[in-house]
Design a protein around this motif. Structure first.
Motif, short mmCIF file in Angstrom:
data_model
loop_
_atom_site.label_atom_id
_atom_site.label_comp_id
_atom_site.label_asym_id
_atom_site.label_seq_id
_atom_site.Cartn_x
_atom_site.Cartn_y
_atom_site.Cartn_z
N LEU A 260 58.94 62.56 78.49
CA LEU A 260 59.52 62.72 77.14
C LEU A 260 60.50 61.62 76.75
O LEU A 260 61.14 61.72 75.70
N ASN A 261 60.61 60.60 77.55
CA ASN A 261 61.61 59.56 77.23
C ASN A 261 61.32 58.83 75.91
O ASN A 261 62.20 58.20 75.33
N PHE A 262 60.08 58.93 75.42
CA PHE A 262 59.80 58.31 74.10
C PHE A 262 60.60 59.00 72.99
O PHE A 262 60.74 58.48 71.89
N LEU A 263 61.15 60.19 73.33
CA LEU A 263 61.97 60.91 72.35
C LEU A 263 63.48 60.73 72.60
O LEU A 263 64.29 61.31 71.87
N ALA A 264 63.84 59.96 73.64
CA ALA A 264 65.26 59.85 74.00
C ALA A 264 66.08 59.35 72.81
O ALA A 264 65.68 58.41 72.11
N GLY A 265 67.19 60.01 72.58
CA GLY A 265 68.07 59.62 71.48
C GLY A 265 67.72 60.29 70.15
O GLY A 265 68.46 60.22 69.18
N LYS A 266 66.57 60.92 70.10
CA LYS A 266 66.14 61.60 68.86
C LYS A 266 66.71 63.02 68.81
O LYS A 266 66.90 63.67 69.84
N THR A 267 66.96 63.51 67.61
CA THR A 267 67.43 64.90 67.45
C THR A 267 66.22 65.82 67.26
O THR A 267 65.13 65.37 66.87
N VAL B 156 56.08 78.86 54.00
CA VAL B 156 56.21 78.17 55.29
C VAL B 156 57.63 77.69 55.47
O VAL B 156 58.26 77.17 54.53
N SER B 157 58.16 77.86 56.67
CA SER B 157 59.45 77.24 56.97
C SER B 157 59.38 76.66 58.37
O SER B 157 58.46 76.98 59.14
N TYR B 158 60.33 75.83 58.67
CA TYR B 158 60.38 75.19 60.00
C TYR B 158 61.63 75.61 60.75
O TYR B 158 62.03 74.98 61.71
N VAL C 211 64.69 71.76 54.94
CA VAL C 211 66.14 71.57 54.80
C VAL C 211 66.47 70.12 55.13
O VAL C 211 66.10 69.63 56.20
N ASN C 212 67.17 69.44 54.22
CA ASN C 212 67.48 68.02 54.45
C ASN C 212 68.52 67.81 55.55
O ASN C 212 68.41 66.90 56.34
N ASN C 213 69.56 68.65 55.56
CA ASN C 213 70.65 68.44 56.52
C ASN C 213 70.90 69.71 57.32
O ASN C 213 71.19 70.75 56.74
N THR C 214 70.81 69.59 58.62
CA THR C 214 71.08 70.76 59.45
C THR C 214 72.51 70.69 59.97
O THR C 214 73.01 69.60 60.27
N ASP C 215 73.16 71.86 60.07
CA ASP C 215 74.56 71.86 60.53
C ASP C 215 74.65 71.99 62.05
O ASP C 215 75.73 71.97 62.62
N SER C 216 73.53 72.11 62.71
CA SER C 216 73.55 72.31 64.15
C SER C 216 72.32 71.63 64.73
O SER C 216 71.19 71.92 64.31
N ASP C 217 72.53 70.70 65.66
CA ASP C 217 71.38 69.93 66.14
C ASP C 217 71.50 69.68 67.64
O ASP C 217 72.55 69.95 68.25
N SER D 194 66.02 67.90 64.89
CA SER D 194 65.66 67.95 63.46
C SER D 194 64.75 66.77 63.10
O SER D 194 63.88 66.90 62.23
N TYR D 195 64.90 65.65 63.79
CA TYR D 195 64.00 64.51 63.56
C TYR D 195 62.59 64.88 64.01
O TYR D 195 61.61 64.66 63.29
N VAL D 196 62.50 65.48 65.19
CA VAL D 196 61.18 65.88 65.71
C VAL D 196 60.55 66.93 64.77
O VAL D 196 59.36 66.87 64.44
N ASN D 197 61.39 67.86 64.29
CA ASN D 197 60.92 68.91 63.37
C ASN D 197 60.36 68.28 62.08
O ASN D 197 59.34 68.72 61.56
N GLN D 198 61.06 67.26 61.59
CA GLN D 198 60.61 66.58 60.37
C GLN D 198 59.24 65.93 60.59
O GLN D 198 58.36 65.98 59.73
N LYS D 199 59.07 65.33 61.78
CA LYS D 199 57.77 64.70 62.08
C LYS D 199 56.69 65.77 62.21
O LYS D 199 55.53 65.55 61.84
N ALA D 200 57.09 66.93 62.74
CA ALA D 200 56.13 68.05 62.83
C ALA D 200 55.70 68.45 61.41
O ALA D 200 54.51 68.67 61.14
N PHE D 201 56.67 68.51 60.49
CA PHE D 201 56.35 68.85 59.10
C PHE D 201 55.39 67.82 58.51
O PHE D 201 54.34 68.16 57.94
N GLU D 202 55.74 66.53 58.67
CA GLU D 202 54.91 65.48 58.06
C GLU D 202 53.49 65.50 58.63
O GLU D 202 52.50 65.42 57.89
N GLY D 203 53.43 65.62 59.97
CA GLY D 203 52.10 65.64 60.62
C GLY D 203 51.28 66.84 60.15
O GLY D 203 50.07 66.73 59.91
N THR D 204 51.96 67.98 60.00
CA THR D 204 51.26 69.21 59.62
C THR D 204 50.75 69.13 58.18
O THR D 204 49.61 69.50 57.88
N VAL D 205 51.61 68.67 57.28
CA VAL D 205 51.22 68.59 55.87
C VAL D 205 49.96 67.74 55.73
O VAL D 205 49.01 68.11 55.02
#
Ligand code: PA5
Length: 446
Positions: free
Chosen positions: A346-353, A267-269, A327-333, A355-366
């Motif tokens: 979607l304003n609840f996500l304002a200011g978020k990257t 699996v990858s994200y 991947v802990n650090n992405t070079d492009s966000d 990669s942050y959303v992707n990380q939450k997707a990973f955590e939620g999925t696991v």
């Protein structure tokens, strides 16, 4: 550079004894690798490859890559299986899947000879129009049908376009050091040749000229790739499973197999991992899938495939576990901006990257998949660069060898691949296959 193996999310699916019980077998597998490295027939040449390689050839690879960069717009890499997947996986991992669309000053790299599709071959020929073209033909045996057919066509293309002499300077050949049709052709025609070492099998060959020449030609740093792998070779040579994440991974996947799991999902994200998933499938599929044994290796990219395979993984037959590389650090966000009217909510996500959303997707999925009975192992790497890739490649290679020995198979042969070839040759009328042809034709449904 770092690689962390996290098995905590899978802990609820394992008992202490599952891994403890496998320690003697892991230890025996470690010994088998250590004691047979110098036996050429054991195909263990990959084990010390990150430091024990032909330095003069390595320099020639870098020089050839420089020449290709100076006189080539499009490099066609012809090969199949282990003679193609590693290079393509590495280039996409390092440069992203859109690498041929994004102009970075390096040659575009297209892969041919990995199927028997006329349409696919014609498309690559179209890409060559008005471009300066070179070809890297890769085949350890030098006789594999798919690349041989593609090479016949591209060689003719080059010779008609440039004349035999200039074409010869645009053909790079990676094959056995002495044997095979391709080696004979290279000698006759004066093509620059690189070697697939005798003691390195196709699917373990990405850190030889097989992978290194295309990877270097695409502008990636093969010194760093090798140094990442060299650190891994040292770190993952520790016999103690509690100090060696590579061996721990090998043990856990065997433990899951013994508990009835039948599928390992890579699996990858990140879409740049798609071809690495293909490389993983070949490495583990060909190494372990024999004698009616083995985990079936599959690969998915999340969150994309959560909208196609997610239902099955959450809720279908309970036969799989996941190995997620993150991947802990992405070079492009990308940062999600605030919108005044918040029309899309979607304003609840304002200011978020992303990669942050992707990380939450990973955590939620696991956690969701664990609730559904699908455990996840997590391999975390620092970033998508050459050193981390070298380490990751070696991690999976060594874990595959150790895991195969624990499973009780020879991880370095692939007898099953021959069956389709013999039938195809017979049906195509290759001399020597007459009896088989008669038998097959009786069985074919007309
Ligand atoms: O891992 C393997 O050995 C195979 O996948 C081979 O790489 C593949 O069959 C191509 O063989 P060759 O390099 O001889 O053309």
């Amino acid at each position: 550079m770092s690689l962390e193996f996290v098995s905590d999310y899978a802990a609820a699916f394992l008992r202490e004894n599952d891994i403890e019980g496998l320690k003697p077998q892991i230890s025996a597998a470690h010994k088998t690798v250590a004691e047979n490295k110098n036996d050429i027939t054991a195909f263990l040449g990959w084990a010390d490859l990150p430091f024990d390689y032909d330095k003069a050839e390595f320099d020639r690879i870098k020089a050839a890559a420089k020449k290709i960069q100076s006189d080539t717009d499009v490099l066609i890499v012809i090969g199949i299986g282990g003679s193609y997947l590693g290079a393509r996986a590495a280039i996409e991992f390092l440069k992203g899947p859109m690498y041929n669309e994004i102009d970075d000053g390096f040659p575009k790299v297209y892969f041919s000879g990995n199927n028997i599709s006329g349409a696919a071959l014609n498309d690559i020929l179209k890409v060559c129009e008005n471009k300066r073209v070179s070809v890297n033909i890769i085949s350890k045996s030098g006789t594999t049908t798919e690349p041989a057919i593609a090479f016949r066509i591209f060689r003719k293309y080059l010779e008609e376009r440039y004349g035999k002499k200039e074409a010869a300077g645009r053909i790079y050949c990676t094959t056995d050091k002495a044997r095979g049709t391709l080696k004979e052709l290279a000698n006759e025609n004066g093509w620059e040749s690189f070697v697939v070492p005798d003691n390195v099998g196709g699917r373990y060959s990405v850190l030889t000229a097989v992978g290194l020449l295309p990877i270097a030609a695409a502008g990636c740093d093969i010194d760093k790739l090798m140094s990442g792998a060299a650190c891994a070779a040292k770190d993952y040579d520790i016999p103690d499973i509690d100090k060696n994440p590579c061996y721990k991974y090998a043990a856990i996947r065997n433990a899951f197999y013994r508990k009835g799991k039948q599928i390992e999902l890579f699996v990858s994200y990140e879409p740049r991992f798609v071809m690495l998933g293909e490389w993983f499938k070949q490495l583990y599929g060909e190494s372990e899938g024999k004698d009616n044994k083995g985990l079936f290796p599959a690969a998915v990219t999340f969150s994309t495939d959560l909208h196609s395979m997610g239902q099955f993984i959450q809720d279908g037959t309970r036969i799989m576990f996941e190995t997620a590389v993150t991947v802990n650090n992405t070079d492009s966000d990308v940062v999600i901006e605030k919108e005044e009217n918040n029309g899309d909510g979607l304003n609840f996500l304002a200011g978020k990257t992303l990669s942050y959303v992707n990380q939450k997707a990973f955590e939620g999925t696991v956690l969701a998949h664990a609730d559904g009975g699908t455990p996840t192992l997590n391999i975390k790497i620092d970033k998508c660069d050459e050193e981390n890739l070298g380490r990751l490649i070696y991690f999976f290679e060594k874990a595959c060898a150790i895991s195969g020995y624990v499973l009780g198979v020879n991880p370095f042969d692939q007898p099953g691949v021959e069956a389709y070839k013999k039938n195809m040759f017979a049906l195509l009328g290759k001399p020597g296959y007459e009896d088989r042809k008669a038998d097959l034709e009786k069985r074919l449904i007309k």
